[in-house]
Design an enzyme around this catalytic site. Sequence first.
Site, mmCIF file in Angstrom:
data_model
loop_
_atom_site.group_PDB
_atom_site.id
_atom_site.type_symbol
_atom_site.label_atom_id
_atom_site.label_comp_id
_atom_site.label_asym_id
_atom_site.label_seq_id
_atom_site.Cartn_x
_atom_site.Cartn_y
_atom_site.Cartn_z
ATOM 1 N N ASP A 266 0.825 -1.210 0.000
ATOM 2 C CA ASP A 266 0.000 0.000 0.000
ATOM 3 C C ASP A 266 0.863 1.266 0.000
ATOM 4 O O ASP A 266 0.387 2.335 0.379
ATOM 5 C CB ASP A 266 -0.916 0.020 1.230
ATOM 6 C CG ASP A 266 -2.330 -0.435 0.888
ATOM 7 O OD1 ASP A 266 -2.547 -0.817 -0.280
ATOM 8 O OD2 ASP A 266 -3.202 -0.416 1.766
ATOM 9 N N ASP A 419 -7.865 -6.897 13.493
ATOM 10 C CA ASP A 419 -7.522 -8.221 14.007
ATOM 11 C C ASP A 419 -8.416 -8.611 15.174
ATOM 12 O O ASP A 419 -8.919 -9.734 15.247
ATOM 13 C CB ASP A 419 -6.049 -8.265 14.411
ATOM 14 C CG ASP A 419 -5.635 -7.043 15.224
ATOM 15 O OD1 ASP A 419 -6.517 -6.224 15.571
ATOM 16 O OD2 ASP A 419 -4.442 -6.903 15.527
#
Length: 694
Positions: A266, A419
Amino acid sequence: MAPNINFSKWWGKDCNSSKGTPVVVTMENPNYSLLEINSPDEVFMPVDKDRGKNAKQFTWVLLLKAHKAVGCVTWLGNVLWDLLGAAKKRLVFGQMENEKSSKGRILYRVIMGFLVMALAFLAFEVVAHLKGWHYFENSSLHIPETLEIRGWLHLVYVAWLEFRADCIAPAIQALTNFCIALFLIQSADRMLLCLGCFWIKFKKIKPRIEEVPYKPDDLEGSGCNYPKVLVQIPMCNEREVYEQSISAVCQLDWPKERLLIQVLDDSDDESIQWLIKGEVTQWSQKGVNIIYRHRLVRTGYKAGNLKSAMNCDYVKDYEFVAIFDADFQPKPDFLKLTVPHFKDNPELGLVQARWAFVNKDENLLTRLQNINLCFHFEVEQQVNGFFLNFFGFNGTAGVWRVEALEDSGGWLERTTVEDMDIAVRAHLNGWKFIFLNDVKVLCELPESYEAYKKQQHRWHSGPMHLFRLCLPAIINSKMMFWKKANLILLFFLLRKLILPFYSFTLFCIILPLTMFVPEAELSMWVICYVPVFMSFMNILPSPRSFPFIVPYLLFENTMSVTKFNAMVSGLFQLGSSYEWIVTKKAGRSSESDLLAVEERETKAMNHPQLHRGTSDSGLSELNKLREHQEAASPKPPVKKLNKIYKKELALAFLLLTAAGRSLLSAQGVHFYFLLFQGISFLLVGLDLIGEQMS
């Protein structure tokens, strides 16, 4: 009382004489005194220390003591001078922390308000002390019954004492008792976790594989018995660590036709993109199934990156997905130690490995982080994994069953703790987790306070944001009641909200206030005994860190202002609750890893099994372009920037002011705690801990 053991009688019996002949010793030198011994018993009798010393000896003793005192004062003066010099340099050349959120500015103003009031109260108390109005004692309010008024200042002081005792002290005492109750509850939770960890160690309990499900002989054949594993490496502008991470993942011991590696870049820096592309191309030419992916629209941070990668058509052919952040370096046998746990266990959705740190001894900041993370993995993750089959996914160094990800809704971009989000949703859907404490993956700790502070802000604001979003789903889920209670009360409220709240409120706000409002008492066991005992328990998983128990206790209280700010931002969804800043890394590798990489490169040179394709010319052109850019525009020398953190500095002066007030009332433990805690805030506020950011 210790027993009185006198050996003189035994000695006398051995000599067959209870009394000796008196002996008079006369010294010719008049500077010495006379010593008369009448019996052997007098040898063991206490002797007056001042006896036998003349004026010269006494003078020399005084001179030696004075020399030691002067040396100690000189050392303290040098330390103070160095600290003041470093503070001056920071204030002159430093940069103020940029407060983007309104919450951070409001908290800073509140702390500054407390500081101004504390300074005013301290000045008032000093004037009262000098004038002999000794009315500020810790036990109760003592105002002499007299009709004499010594002036308007004395009248104001007496009125302030009455108002303080009747109105302010009860409110502070009520808040103090509430925070102490939270402190004791959280301490009890820590003790239970430690007892659970002790039970696991005592019984030698750990997840085991009954039999080897994948035979080594399969590697030489087609490897059809091995499940297909997808490995993802999400990264963003990771110039320092991309090479070692890709190198470690590409050397995993798994059949190449059953393994696919996705490098999810990214980066918005084109030079870094070219570097990562070149590294991927090199490993692709060595026969590794590796793909480079770059998103044109970078939305959702890491969650959006992983979600985009999982939407690829070829992902449906893979049964498991392993995730490694850019600074993680798994060992070649990682998949063989984790993937076999999924066989014959269809309810298992996640296998999490432990982190190990290559730079844990780099500086004081990394040592203190190592204490916290060792307790997190050794105690929290291991105990929750064994007794509850649930814990928060750490975002990396773990293997997911792809079916569990899809069944739980996949990666969502709604928080910065994607997460923990996927772990909670998988737990609500009935999936079980396993934590492997023996499987360790090397990674890096933030070496600068600025990077660590940004990381901690994300780790403490995200869970509170997620709690707001997940609370209705937890309440309406079909899981058992005690599992709901564990999620809401323990996982979110106690360990994510209560801990930063009472730590900041009790030790940074209430404790200084009790110095100026002594009617509201804070017992010594609250600020000394229990915190030291809890710090001792936290250090147990990393016994080499015992010399740092006091700095650890002070630093954890110092970090409470950052954690409290982040917790409130996430709970009320303020501006900084959805802020993601990539943690700055130094790109360190352990010496053993570097030697292993060198050995593998040497073997590769001796065994020419590489398949060079047409992209080799592209690599040479990339190298030429890189050399041309470096020659045309040489990079200026990197300057290290010094940060100044306003909230930490304001709290430092508040605590030091309270320490001065405590000194007037002769409070020993309170004074030392406030003094050292104020110095720790000062060091952190001036960015004197850890490395400097560049």
